[in-house]
Design a protein around this motif. Structure first.
Motif, PDB file in Angstrom:
ATOM      1  N   VAL A 264       0.858  -1.179   0.000  1.00  0.00           N
ATOM      2  CA  VAL A 264       0.000   0.000   0.000  1.00  0.00           C
ATOM      3  C   VAL A 264       0.898   1.234   0.000  1.00  0.00           C
ATOM      4  CG1 VAL A 264      -1.792   1.285   1.233  1.00  0.00           C
ATOM      5  CG2 VAL A 264      -1.793  -1.229   1.276  1.00  0.00           C
ATOM      6  N   ARG A 265       0.645   2.124  -0.940  1.00  0.00           N
ATOM      7  CA  ARG A 265       1.407   3.371  -1.041  1.00  0.00           C
ATOM      8  C   ARG A 265       0.440   4.534  -1.154  1.00  0.00           C
ATOM      9  NH1 ARG A 265       7.120   3.332  -0.737  1.00  0.00           N
ATOM     10  NH2 ARG A 265       7.494   1.168  -0.175  1.00  0.00           N
ATOM     11  N   MET A 266       0.668   5.562  -0.336  1.00  0.00           N
ATOM     12  CA  MET A 266      -0.209   6.725  -0.368  1.00  0.00           C
ATOM     13  C   MET A 266       0.620   8.010  -0.478  1.00  0.00           C
ATOM     14  SD  MET A 266      -3.197   8.031   2.252  1.00  0.00           S
ATOM     15  CE  MET A 266      -2.167   8.688   3.542  1.00  0.00           C
ATOM     16  N   ARG A 267       0.106   8.933  -1.233  1.00  0.00           N
ATOM     17  CA  ARG A 267       0.689  10.262  -1.358  1.00  0.00           C
ATOM     18  C   ARG A 267      -0.457  11.274  -1.358  1.00  0.00           C
ATOM     19  NH1 ARG A 267       4.328   8.092   0.186  1.00  0.00           N
ATOM     20  NH2 ARG A 267       6.389   7.827  -0.659  1.00  0.00           N
ATOM     21  N   ASN A 268      -0.123  12.502  -1.051  1.00  0.00           N
ATOM     22  CA  ASN A 268      -1.092  13.593  -1.146  1.00  0.00           C
ATOM     23  C   ASN A 268      -1.129  14.091  -2.580  1.00  0.00           C
ATOM     24  OD1 ASN A 268      -1.882  13.776   1.589  1.00  0.00           O
ATOM     25  ND2 ASN A 268       0.084  14.741   2.045  1.00  0.00           N
ATOM     26  N   GLU A 269      -2.224  14.727  -2.930  1.00  0.00           N
ATOM     27  CA  GLU A 269      -2.365  15.243  -4.288  1.00  0.00           C
ATOM     28  C   GLU A 269      -1.242  16.228  -4.627  1.00  0.00           C
ATOM     29  OE1 GLU A 269      -5.238  17.903  -7.078  1.00  0.00           O
ATOM     30  OE2 GLU A 269      -5.118  18.226  -4.928  1.00  0.00           O
ATOM     31  N   ALA A 270      -0.775  16.959  -3.633  1.00  0.00           N
ATOM     32  CA  ALA A 270       0.262  17.971  -3.860  1.00  0.00           C
ATOM     33  C   ALA A 270       1.654  17.369  -4.105  1.00  0.00           C
ATOM     34  CB  ALA A 270       0.326  18.915  -2.670  1.00  0.00           C
ATOM     35  N   ASP A 271       1.841  16.104  -3.761  1.00  0.00           N
ATOM     36  CA  ASP A 271       3.155  15.479  -3.957  1.00  0.00           C
ATOM     37  C   ASP A 271       3.496  15.404  -5.441  1.00  0.00           C
ATOM     38  OD1 ASP A 271       3.507  15.092  -1.248  1.00  0.00           O
ATOM     39  OD2 ASP A 271       2.737  13.041  -1.271  1.00  0.00           O
ATOM     40  N   GLN A 272       4.750  15.536  -5.745  1.00  0.00           N
ATOM     41  CA  GLN A 272       5.218  15.506  -7.129  1.00  0.00           C
ATOM     42  C   GLN A 272       5.423  14.090  -7.654  1.00  0.00           C
ATOM     43  OE1 GLN A 272       5.645  18.333  -9.034  1.00  0.00           O
ATOM     44  NE2 GLN A 272       4.660  19.355  -7.313  1.00  0.00           N
ATOM     45  N   VAL A 273       5.287  13.104  -6.791  1.00  0.00           N
ATOM     46  CA  VAL A 273       5.593  11.717  -7.149  1.00  0.00           C
ATOM     47  C   VAL A 273       4.342  10.858  -6.991  1.00  0.00           C
ATOM     48  CG1 VAL A 273       6.985   9.716  -6.479  1.00  0.00           C
ATOM     49  CG2 VAL A 273       7.987  12.003  -6.422  1.00  0.00           C
TER      50      VAL A 273
ATOM     51  N   ARG B 119       1.138 -13.414  -6.603  1.00  0.00           N
ATOM     52  CA  ARG B 119       1.462 -12.201  -7.345  1.00  0.00           C
ATOM     53  C   ARG B 119       1.605 -11.030  -6.384  1.00  0.00           C
ATOM     54  NH1 ARG B 119      -4.401 -11.914  -8.880  1.00  0.00           N
ATOM     55  NH2 ARG B 119      -5.044  -9.914  -8.034  1.00  0.00           N
ATOM     56  N   PHE B 120       2.198  -9.978  -6.905  1.00  0.00           N
ATOM     57  CA  PHE B 120       2.478  -8.783  -6.122  1.00  0.00           C
ATOM     58  C   PHE B 120       1.713  -7.614  -6.731  1.00  0.00           C
ATOM     59  CE2 PHE B 120       5.899 -11.699  -5.501  1.00  0.00           C
ATOM     60  CZ  PHE B 120       6.258 -11.553  -4.169  1.00  0.00           C
ATOM     61  N   ASP B 121       0.762  -7.090  -5.973  1.00  0.00           N
ATOM     62  CA  ASP B 121      -0.042  -5.962  -6.416  1.00  0.00           C
ATOM     63  C   ASP B 121       0.288  -4.738  -5.567  1.00  0.00           C
ATOM     64  OD1 ASP B 121      -1.280  -7.852  -8.013  1.00  0.00           O
ATOM     65  OD2 ASP B 121      -3.257  -7.652  -7.104  1.00  0.00           O
ATOM     66  N   VAL B 122      -0.046  -3.589  -6.094  1.00  0.00           N
ATOM     67  CA  VAL B 122       0.117  -2.343  -5.352  1.00  0.00           C
ATOM     68  C   VAL B 122      -1.229  -1.625  -5.325  1.00  0.00           C
ATOM     69  CG1 VAL B 122       1.255  -0.096  -5.270  1.00  0.00           C
ATOM     70  CG2 VAL B 122       2.540  -2.108  -6.027  1.00  0.00           C
ATOM     71  N   VAL B 123      -1.624  -1.187  -4.133  1.00  0.00           N
ATOM     72  CA  VAL B 123      -2.765  -0.297  -4.009  1.00  0.00           C
ATOM     73  C   VAL B 123      -2.188   1.103  -3.848  1.00  0.00           C
ATOM     74  CG1 VAL B 123      -4.719   0.411  -2.586  1.00  0.00           C
ATOM     75  CG2 VAL B 123      -4.334  -2.012  -3.041  1.00  0.00           C
ATOM     76  N   ALA B 124      -2.438   1.946  -4.830  1.00  0.00           N
ATOM     77  CA  ALA B 124      -1.952   3.324  -4.831  1.00  0.00           C
ATOM     78  C   ALA B 124      -3.095   4.237  -4.411  1.00  0.00           C
ATOM     79  CB  ALA B 124      -1.442   3.716  -6.212  1.00  0.00           C
ATOM     80  N   ILE B 125      -2.824   5.051  -3.417  1.00  0.00           N
ATOM     81  CA  ILE B 125      -3.843   5.952  -2.893  1.00  0.00           C
ATOM     82  C   ILE B 125      -3.327   7.384  -3.005  1.00  0.00           C
ATOM     83  CG2 ILE B 125      -5.205   6.610  -0.878  1.00  0.00           C
ATOM     84  CD1 ILE B 125      -4.801   3.712   0.141  1.00  0.00           C
ATOM     85  N   ILE B 126      -4.150   8.222  -3.602  1.00  0.00           N
ATOM     86  CA  ILE B 126      -3.846   9.652  -3.644  1.00  0.00           C
ATOM     87  C   ILE B 126      -4.938  10.347  -2.839  1.00  0.00           C
ATOM     88  CG2 ILE B 126      -3.572  11.700  -5.083  1.00  0.00           C
ATOM     89  CD1 ILE B 126      -2.531   9.799  -7.290  1.00  0.00           C
ATOM     90  N   GLU B 127      -4.503  11.025  -1.782  1.00  0.00           N
ATOM     91  CA  GLU B 127      -5.445  11.673  -0.871  1.00  0.00           C
ATOM     92  C   GLU B 127      -5.532  13.165  -1.172  1.00  0.00           C
ATOM     93  OE1 GLU B 127      -6.190  12.160   3.896  1.00  0.00           O
ATOM     94  OE2 GLU B 127      -4.160  11.839   3.169  1.00  0.00           O
ATOM     95  N   GLU B 128      -6.765  13.631  -1.228  1.00  0.00           N
ATOM     96  CA  GLU B 128      -7.001  15.063  -1.420  1.00  0.00           C
ATOM     97  C   GLU B 128      -8.057  15.503  -0.414  1.00  0.00           C
ATOM     98  OE1 GLU B 128      -8.405  18.251  -4.832  1.00  0.00           O
ATOM     99  OE2 GLU B 128      -8.387  16.136  -5.297  1.00  0.00           O
ATOM    100  N   ASN B 129      -7.662  16.339   0.513  1.00  0.00           N
ATOM    101  CA  ASN B 129      -8.568  16.850   1.554  1.00  0.00           C
ATOM    102  C   ASN B 129      -9.276  15.733   2.312  1.00  0.00           C
ATOM    103  OD1 ASN B 129      -7.979  19.531   0.823  1.00  0.00           O
ATOM    104  ND2 ASN B 129      -9.492  19.426  -0.830  1.00  0.00           N
ATOM    105  N   GLY B 130      -8.530  14.682   2.643  1.00  0.00           N
ATOM    106  CA  GLY B 130      -9.094  13.578   3.410  1.00  0.00           C
ATOM    107  C   GLY B 130      -9.880  12.576   2.591  1.00  0.00           C
ATOM    108  N   ASN B 131      -9.978  12.792   1.283  1.00  0.00           N
ATOM    109  CA  ASN B 131     -10.715  11.876   0.412  1.00  0.00           C
ATOM    110  C   ASN B 131      -9.729  11.078  -0.435  1.00  0.00           C
ATOM    111  OD1 ASN B 131     -13.342  12.832   1.180  1.00  0.00           O
ATOM    112  ND2 ASN B 131     -12.917  14.654  -0.023  1.00  0.00           N
TER     113      ASN B 131
END
Length: 120
Positions: free
Chosen positions: A54-63, A96-108
Motif C-alpha cells: 500500500v502506497r499513499m501520497r497527497n495530491e500535492a506530492d510531485q511523485v 502475485r504482487f499488487d500495489v494499491v496506490a492511494i492519492i489523498e485530497e482533503n481527506g478523500n
C-alpha cells in the motif's frame, strides 16, 4: 516514524482493505513481519495469493505512489513472501504482487489497484 506518519499509514491500509474486499478479495493477514521486512496486506483472489503493498501520497506530492517502490523494497517483499509461503500448509496456483496506490485530497482517497506490479 512519527505518530502522524504511522496513523496515516494505518488509515491508508484500512482504505486499501475496504477497497480490496469490495473488489472480491479475501483478506488473510495484515502487517505480516519477517526478518526481511513487512507485507502490508496478504489476500486471496480466486486461487491466487496476493501480496499487496500500500502506497499513499497527497495530491500535492510531485511523485505518484507507484514511483516510491524501490528495487530494494521489491526484494524485501519477495523475500518476506517466500518466508510466508514456506510456512503455509495449503498451496496456491499463483502468487502475485499488487500495489494499491492511494492519492489523498482533503481527506478523500482516490484508490487504484495495480496488479502484477512488482517484478519477480
Amino acid at each position: 516514524m512519527s505518530y502522524q506518519s504511522y496513523h496515516k499509514g494505518q488509515e491508508a491500509e484500512g482504505w486499501a482493505v475496504d477497497f480490496l474486499v469490495q473488489q472480491g478479495f479475501k483478506i488473510i493477514e495484515r502487517n505480516y513481519h519477517s526478518s526481511f521486512g513487512e507485507i502490508d496486506i496478504i489476500a486471496q483472489e480466486g486461487k491466487a495469493l496476493v501480496v499487496v503493498e500500500v502506497r499513499m501520497r497527497n495530491e500535492a506530492d510531485q511523485v505518484h505512489p507507484l514511483e516510491t517502490i524501490s528495487r530494494s523494497k521489491q526484494n524485501r517483499l519477495m523475500r518476506t513472501a517466500q518466508m510466508y509461503l514456506a510456512g503455509l500448509k495449503e498451496e496456491y496456483l499463483q502468487c502475485r504482487f499488487d500495489v494499491v496506490a492511494i492519492i489523498e485530497e482533503n481527506g478523500n482517497p482516490t484508490i487504484q489497484l495495480h496488479r502484477h506490479m512488482i517484478e519477480r
